[in-house]
Design an enzyme around this catalytic site. Structure first.
Site, PDB file in Angstrom:
ATOM      1  N   ASP A  68       0.812  -1.215   0.000  1.00 56.17           N
ATOM      2  CA  ASP A  68       0.000   0.000   0.000  1.00 56.17           C
ATOM      3  C   ASP A  68       0.848   1.269   0.000  1.00 56.17           C
ATOM      4  O   ASP A  68       0.360   2.344   0.371  1.00 56.17           O
ATOM      5  CB  ASP A  68      -0.924   0.001   1.214  1.00 56.17           C
ATOM      6  CG  ASP A  68      -0.152  -0.099   2.533  1.00 56.17           C
ATOM      7  OD1 ASP A  68       0.789  -0.918   2.608  1.00 56.17           O
ATOM      8  OD2 ASP A  68      -0.496   0.618   3.488  1.00 56.17           O
ATOM      9  N   LYS A 180      -6.696  -0.122   6.305  1.00 56.19           N
ATOM     10  CA  LYS A 180      -5.523   0.130   7.148  1.00 56.19           C
ATOM     11  C   LYS A 180      -5.326   1.616   7.359  1.00 56.19           C
ATOM     12  O   LYS A 180      -5.490   2.413   6.434  1.00 56.19           O
ATOM     13  CB  LYS A 180      -4.264  -0.459   6.516  1.00 56.19           C
ATOM     14  CG  LYS A 180      -3.078  -0.484   7.486  1.00 56.19           C
ATOM     15  CD  LYS A 180      -1.741  -0.513   6.792  1.00 56.19           C
ATOM     16  CE  LYS A 180      -1.257   0.885   6.442  1.00 56.19           C
ATOM     17  NZ  LYS A 180       0.165   0.956   6.063  1.00 56.19           N
ATOM     18  N   GLU A 220      -3.156   0.436  13.362  1.00 55.99           N
ATOM     19  CA  GLU A 220      -1.686   0.430  13.304  1.00 55.99           C
ATOM     20  C   GLU A 220      -1.073   1.610  14.068  1.00 55.99           C
ATOM     21  O   GLU A 220      -0.827   2.672  13.504  1.00 55.99           O
ATOM     22  CB  GLU A 220      -1.202   0.453  11.852  1.00 55.99           C
ATOM     23  CG  GLU A 220       0.306   0.354  11.728  1.00 55.99           C
ATOM     24  CD  GLU A 220       0.801   0.291  10.289  1.00 55.99           C
ATOM     25  OE1 GLU A 220       2.024   0.340  10.073  1.00 55.99           O
ATOM     26  OE2 GLU A 220      -0.037   0.206   9.366  1.00 55.99           O
ATOM     27  N   GLU A 222       2.120   2.602  15.129  1.00 53.85           N
ATOM     28  CA  GLU A 222       3.538   2.245  15.003  1.00 53.85           C
ATOM     29  C   GLU A 222       4.390   3.083  15.938  1.00 53.85           C
ATOM     30  O   GLU A 222       4.341   4.311  15.908  1.00 53.85           O
ATOM     31  CB  GLU A 222       4.022   2.427  13.570  1.00 53.85           C
ATOM     32  CG  GLU A 222       5.497   2.073  13.401  1.00 53.85           C
ATOM     33  CD  GLU A 222       5.991   2.141  11.965  1.00 53.85           C
ATOM     34  OE1 GLU A 222       7.197   1.907  11.751  1.00 53.85           O
ATOM     35  OE2 GLU A 222       5.185   2.440  11.072  1.00 53.85           O
ATOM     36  N   LYS A 262      -2.113  -4.025  14.171  1.00 52.87           N
ATOM     37  CA  LYS A 262      -0.828  -4.068  13.465  1.00 52.87           C
ATOM     38  C   LYS A 262       0.174  -3.201  14.223  1.00 52.87           C
ATOM     39  O   LYS A 262       0.405  -2.039  13.878  1.00 52.87           O
ATOM     40  CB  LYS A 262      -0.978  -3.591  12.017  1.00 52.87           C
ATOM     41  CG  LYS A 262       0.329  -3.661  11.233  1.00 52.87           C
ATOM     42  CD  LYS A 262       0.153  -3.320   9.755  1.00 52.87           C
ATOM     43  CE  LYS A 262       1.500  -3.350   9.034  1.00 52.87           C
ATOM     44  NZ  LYS A 262       1.367  -3.139   7.569  1.00 52.87           N
ATOM     45  N   SER A 331       2.300  -8.576   8.839  1.00 50.57           N
ATOM     46  CA  SER A 331       1.775  -7.702   7.791  1.00 50.57           C
ATOM     47  C   SER A 331       2.962  -6.899   7.297  1.00 50.57           C
ATOM     48  O   SER A 331       3.179  -5.755   7.691  1.00 50.57           O
ATOM     49  CB  SER A 331       0.666  -6.790   8.327  1.00 50.57           C
ATOM     50  OG  SER A 331       0.218  -5.906   7.320  1.00 50.57           O
ATOM     51  N   TYR A 393       5.774   6.653   4.419  1.00 50.11           N
ATOM     52  CA  TYR A 393       5.178   5.854   3.350  1.00 50.11           C
ATOM     53  C   TYR A 393       4.708   6.788   2.232  1.00 50.11           C
ATOM     54  O   TYR A 393       4.221   7.861   2.485  1.00 50.11           O
ATOM     55  CB  TYR A 393       3.973   5.073   3.895  1.00 50.11           C
ATOM     56  CG  TYR A 393       4.378   3.806   4.592  1.00 50.11           C
ATOM     57  CD1 TYR A 393       4.422   2.599   3.906  1.00 50.11           C
ATOM     58  CD2 TYR A 393       4.708   3.809   5.936  1.00 50.11           C
ATOM     59  CE1 TYR A 393       4.796   1.428   4.544  1.00 50.11           C
ATOM     60  CE2 TYR A 393       5.083   2.655   6.591  1.00 50.11           C
ATOM     61  CZ  TYR A 393       5.119   1.465   5.889  1.00 50.11           C
ATOM     62  OH  TYR A 393       5.492   0.317   6.525  1.00 50.11           O
TER      63      TYR A 393
END
Length: 393
Positions: A68, A180, A220, A222, A262, A331, A393
């Protein structure tokens, strides 16, 4: 698509928060009847489907392929092998990944970027249908990326809630069944209470909106690898962040059985002087999971976060050496794709070799999810770290 109803519950037979019962006290001349209160109960139109989708993704020996990356980040991947960042090249690379024969044996879900969700193979077959034919659930990245968080210590927050409901409904129509949303917390920057609360609240609002539109939300939060802190500091921050996340998920009436978590693994900072063993990482990570994550959550799908391909697999393997309350799996993006890109090099004649490289990594992580992985035979390339400071990202 979800509706709310009011259910009157007898407080004398229930212990739910918000209900009280008043009975006659010994010696009292006044008797108070049992008090009945109206408690809002949220009923989701998609609940059964959400639970089934989450269980399907969290199936034994399988995990998620994350492809993604934004167009800009995918461009960096392509640039590393000398390809221009064009839609044709992005489509060719993602076709290589998604059409890999036998991928569904090890992969249960694939997270797509919006462009990919609407693309087809060069033969005209929708990528969504390619995935479904292999019993891989199509997913979609829905956040709009990180921006500076005013009032914080140079921290960020994740945008994308505006218009999310309508976008999610369209993604569902296109065939996506999970979503996500990635937000980050930085240890070198604090993290501040403001950043943690913003991350948790944003994830919770996204999760509620996703479920209302039939998408299983991957949550998620992180915790970035950046920093020179020890593993104990990461554990401390993870406890705080995950506690806040699940508090706000509950506040937003999110169905825990219909989500997937995640998280990043609990590791030392990337610049810490001592590396932790897979066993130490597994112990710290599982400790926090058991303290903070309800067993109702069907799957923990770890991100790799800049670890080498081999490290990500070894750490996952270490976490599956004894039974867990949840499906503990992967993932991965870079930890599945790095070898693939190097094998492909953008050349049509290398597609088969690149697909074999993907299957090697997917199978390795499948075995790790089952607690049966062996690092024997791993090449040196798989052991190279992929940490990038301030990675986006």
């Amino acid at each position: 698509m979800a509706c709310s109803s009011l259910a009157k519950l007898n407080a004398a037979s229930s212990q739910w928060i918000g209900q009280q019962s008043f009975t006659q006290r010994p010696g009292s001349s006044t008797s108070l009847a049992t008090r009945r209160v109206a408690v809002p109960i949220r009923a989701k139109a998609y609940t059964d489907e959400l639970v089934l989708t989450a269980k399907t993704i969290a199936s034994p020996g399988r995990g998620i392929l994350a492809i993604d990356e934004s167009n800009a980040t995918c461009g960096k991947r392509l640039d590393s092998i000398g390809l221009d960042n064009t839609e044709v090249n992005r489509q060719a690379y993602r076709q290589l990944l998604l059409t890999t024969p036998g991928l569904g044996e090890y992969i249960s879900g694939a997270i797509l970027f919006e462009e990919t969700l609407y693309q087809s193979t060069t033969d005209g077959k929708k990528f969504v249908d390619v995935l479904c034919d292999q019993k891989i659930v199509p997913g979609i990245k829905v956040d709009k990326g990180l921006v500076p968080l005013p009032g914080s210590n140079n921290e960020s927050w994740c945008q994308g809630l505006d218009g999310l409901a309508s976008r999610s409904a369209e993604y569902y129509k296109q065939g996506a069944r999970f979503a996500k949303w990635r937000t980050v917390v930085s240890i070198p920057c604090g993290p501040s209470a403001l950043a943690v609360k913003e991350a948790a609240w944003g994830l919770a609002r996204y999760a509620a909106i996703s479920q209302d539109n039939g998408l299983v939300p991957i949550v998620e939060p992180e915790i970035l690898l950046d920093g020179d802190h020890p593993i104990e500091r990461t554990l401390e921050v993870a406890e705080k962040v995950w506690a806040e996340v699940f508090y706000y998920l509950a506040e937003n009436n999110v169905v825990f059985e219909g989500i997937l978590l995640k998280p990043s693994m609990v590791t030392p900072g990337a610049e810490h002087k001592e590396k932790a063993t897979p066993e130490a990482i597994a112990k710290a990570t599982l400790t926090v999971l058991k303290r903070r994550v309800p067993p109702a959550v069907p799957g923990i799908m770890f991100l790799s976060g800049g670890q080498s391909e081999a490290e990500a697999t070894l750490n996952l393997h270490a976490m599956n050496q004894s039974p867990n309350p949840w499906h503990v799996s992967f993932s991965y993006a870079r930890a599945l794709q790095n070898s693939v890109l190097k094998a492909w090099q953008g050349r049509p004649e290398n597609v088969e070799a690149a697909q074999k490289a993907l299957l090697v990594r997917a199978k390795a992580n499948s075995l790790a999810q089952l607690g049966k992985y062996s690092a024997a035979g791993e090449d040196e390339e798989a052991k190279k770290g992929m940490f990038v400071k301030g990675y986006t990202y």
